[in-house]
Design an enzyme around this catalytic site. Structure first.
Site, short mmCIF file in Angstrom:
data_model
loop_
_atom_site.label_atom_id
_atom_site.label_comp_id
_atom_site.label_asym_id
_atom_site.label_seq_id
_atom_site.Cartn_x
_atom_site.Cartn_y
_atom_site.Cartn_z
N CYS A 179 13.73 10.79 7.25
CA CYS A 179 13.73 10.37 8.66
C CYS A 179 15.13 10.43 9.27
O CYS A 179 15.28 10.68 10.46
CB CYS A 179 13.21 8.95 8.81
SG CYS A 179 11.61 8.72 8.08
N LYS A 236 0.87 -1.18 0.00
CA LYS A 236 0.00 0.00 0.00
C LYS A 236 0.91 1.23 0.00
O LYS A 236 1.46 1.62 1.03
CB LYS A 236 -0.90 -0.04 1.24
CG LYS A 236 -1.51 1.31 1.65
CD LYS A 236 -2.56 1.79 0.67
CE LYS A 236 -3.19 3.10 1.10
NZ LYS A 236 -2.35 4.30 0.80
N PRO A 237 1.08 1.85 -1.18
CA PRO A 237 1.91 3.07 -1.20
C PRO A 237 1.13 4.27 -0.68
O PRO A 237 -0.10 4.27 -0.69
CB PRO A 237 2.22 3.25 -2.69
CG PRO A 237 1.14 2.52 -3.42
CD PRO A 237 0.60 1.45 -2.50
N ALA A 238 1.86 5.28 -0.22
CA ALA A 238 1.21 6.51 0.27
C ALA A 238 0.33 7.10 -0.83
O ALA A 238 0.68 7.05 -2.02
CB ALA A 238 2.28 7.52 0.67
N GLU A 271 10.30 15.98 14.72
CA GLU A 271 10.86 15.87 13.37
C GLU A 271 10.41 17.08 12.56
O GLU A 271 9.20 17.27 12.36
CB GLU A 271 10.28 14.62 12.70
CG GLU A 271 11.28 13.55 12.48
CD GLU A 271 10.72 12.39 11.68
OE1 GLU A 271 9.49 12.16 11.66
OE2 GLU A 271 11.53 11.70 11.07
N GLY A 290 7.07 4.98 8.25
CA GLY A 290 6.20 6.15 8.38
C GLY A 290 6.31 6.71 9.79
O GLY A 290 7.32 6.52 10.47
N SER A 291 5.24 7.34 10.22
CA SER A 291 5.31 8.05 11.50
C SER A 291 5.25 7.10 12.69
O SER A 291 4.68 5.99 12.60
CB SER A 291 4.15 9.05 11.60
OG SER A 291 2.96 8.35 11.80
N GLU A 314 10.00 1.15 10.54
CA GLU A 314 10.98 2.23 10.38
C GLU A 314 10.21 3.52 10.64
O GLU A 314 9.47 3.99 9.77
CB GLU A 314 11.55 2.25 8.95
CG GLU A 314 12.30 1.00 8.55
CD GLU A 314 13.60 0.81 9.30
OE1 GLU A 314 13.98 1.69 10.10
OE2 GLU A 314 14.21 -0.26 9.11
C1 SIN Z 1 14.39 8.00 5.38
O1 SIN Z 1 15.15 8.20 6.31
O2 SIN Z 1 13.33 8.60 5.28
C2 SIN Z 1 14.84 7.03 4.34
C3 SIN Z 1 16.00 7.58 3.65
C4 SIN Z 1 17.14 6.63 3.51
O3 SIN Z 1 16.94 5.42 3.37
O4 SIN Z 1 18.27 7.11 3.50
#
Ligand code: SIN
Length: 484
Positions: free
Chosen positions: A291, A181-183, A388, A235-236, A257
């Site tokens: 991120c 499921k992509p954004a 962030e 994501g968040s 992540e």
């Molecule tokens: C991320 O941190 O949003 C991913 C970017 C990356 O893999 O360097």
């Protein structure tokens, strides 16, 4: 951005069981160019029932894919990698159109995403088991590794190609089938990547892409459906926590992540030019919507002014504009909401005493552009040091002692990445042990590559992507006890 003619990889239908299809409801949702706010595509707006169909397709394909010899899986992945690199330019144009990043960065993202496909094409052949010495005579203990089954992957808009490739490649290498499921902001890059997987010969049903604007409804189906054995999400942190709760009912495995709040620490013995180059690379990649990007700069007091002046000079060379325009180095943010959030964080920092040392101007009348901004005298408790930022804002905080900066850096609930600039070897060792992050960059602003384990600790997530560890999350270990 209007798409150039002849983009053969442009797809607006979802992919289920090898068929490009509309939502059962016939609904579509709009995708906009963040550099202009213009509509660029209408895409199949799938719901929970469509997601269920995709899960069933993945489950049907699972048995055969798991039994496909690893050499064959590896060759298919390798062919997919070759096709992605052959179509790098077209994929980059699609990415820039929906995400906004400069074309040069989009090309780099395609190559970065492809590097995971290449890496896991190789690693597929190394899913080795073990024979373990047994405690008694006439006994053999063996260990085999098997795919976890159907995986649901949920990917973000900031790296719509690479984050998907980083999840699909190990899943396929391990023998899992999947539903992605992509954004909703960036579905076109995912669909184009899947079109190339199909062309590479990856069988129908192995990769299914469910596009849709109702992430909560689709997410609930992905987490609630017992056929799905694992979720992988980037994501968040807020959504990650929700997914953990939703996965509890079925005890599904989960890789997360999540958010970061990377400290970027510059000591007074650092090579300041290298630190500035690292700051530009880390902070301004994807307009700060990363991120792992530097979120709070801690600069030792006696070099604070020198670093700030050099950083300002480097920031003056950044060119903000449409990603498709030659020479652009900073594109727009993804949405009006993203723009508002960055503005509010900057306003709050100023109200706490931060100074605007530099802010470039934005000429655009349309699009979601935020100017690269340098803030100095930022108090350590300002909201943007704890949140962030996800925008092109460098916030500089002064510190005096090593112990103090370690305490400040570790104060965050996040623990994804950190950056340190120093020439003191013993200090590098100390910080390597004491900073609470999953990843640490010393004297460089770049941290990510396919051979390294990407991932965080604390509220930045669970599991690792890429590297020799990146397959573990997609494999079950089975121990077999034989008596003979
Ligand atoms: C991320 O941190 O949003 C991913 C970017 C990356 O893999 O360097």
């Amino acid at each position: 951005m209007i798409f150039p003619d002849g983009l053969a990889l442009l797809r607006t239908q979802a992919l289920i069981a090898g068929d490009w299809c509309e939502a059962e409801s016939g609904k579509q949702f709009p995708v906009f160019d963040p550099a202009s706010g213009e509509l660029i595509a209408q895409v199949a707006d799938m719901d929970a029932a469509d997601a269920r169909r995709a899960i069933q397709a993945a489950a049907k394909a699972q048995v055969d894919w798991a039994q496909t010899p690893v050499k064959e899986r590896s060759l298919l992945l390798r062919r997919w990698f070759d096709l992605v690199m052959q179509h790098q330019e077209e994929l980059a144009q699609i990415l820039t159109a929906e995400q906004g990043k400069p074309l040069a960065e989009a090309r780099a993202e395609i190559a970065y995403g492809a590097s995971y496909i290449e890496w896991f094409a190789e690693q597929a052949k190394r899913i080795n088991g073990d024979i373990i010495p047994a405690p008694s005579r006439h006994q053999r203990i063996s260990v085999i590794k098997q795919p976890v089954g159907v995986v649901a992957v949920i990917t973000p808009w900031n790296f719509p190609n690479a984050m998907l490739a980083r999840k699909l490649a190990p899943a396929l290498a391990a023998g899992c089938t999947l539903v992605a499921k992509p954004a909703a902001e960036t579905p076109l890059s995912a669909l184009a990547l899947a079109a190339l997987a199909q062309e590479a010969g990856i069988p129908a049903g192995v990769i299914n892409i469910v596009t849709g604007s109702d992430a909560a409804a689709i997410g609930a189906e992905l987490t609630g459906n017992p056929l799905v054995r694992k979720i992988s999400f980037t994501g968040s942190t807020a959504v990650g926590k929700l997914l953990i709760q939703q996965c509890a009912a079925d005890v599904k495995r989960i890789t997360l992540e999540l958010g970061g709040n990377a400290p970027f620490i510059v000591f007074d013995d650092a090579d300041l030019d290298a630190a500035v180059a690292g700051a530009i690379a880390s902070k301004f990649r994807n307009a700060g919507q990363t991120c792992v990007c530097a979120n709070r700069f801690y600069v030792q007091r006696d070099i604070y002014t020198a670093f700030s002046e050099k950083l300002e000079v480097a920031m003056r060379a950044l060119r903000i504009g449409k990603g498709a325009e030659q020479g652009t180095t900073i594109g727009p943010l993804i949405s009006p909401a993203a723009l508002l959030k960055v503005q509010q964080l900057v306003d709050e920092a100023i109200s706490c005493g931060a100074q605007v040392a530099y802010q470039s101007s934005v000429n655009a009348t349309q699009g979601y552009f935020y100017p690269p901004t340098l803030l100095t005298q930022v108090p350590a408790h300002a909201a943007l040091a704890e949140t962030e930022i996800f925008g092109p804002v460098a916030a500089l905080i002064a510190f005096d002692e090593e112990a103090q900066v370690i305490e400040l850096a570790n104060r965050s609930v996040y623990g994804l990445a950190a950056y340190v600039f120093t020439r003191d070897y013993a200090r590098i060792q100390r910080l390597g042990e004491q900073l609470q992050t999953g990843m640490l960059a010393i004297n460089t602003g770049l941290i990510s590559n396919e051979m390294a384990p990407f991932g965080g600790i604390k509220q930045s997530g669970w599991g690792r992507e890429g590297s020799i560890y990146g397959l573990d999350d997609y494999l079950n270990i089975k121990y077999i006890n034989e008596n003979f």
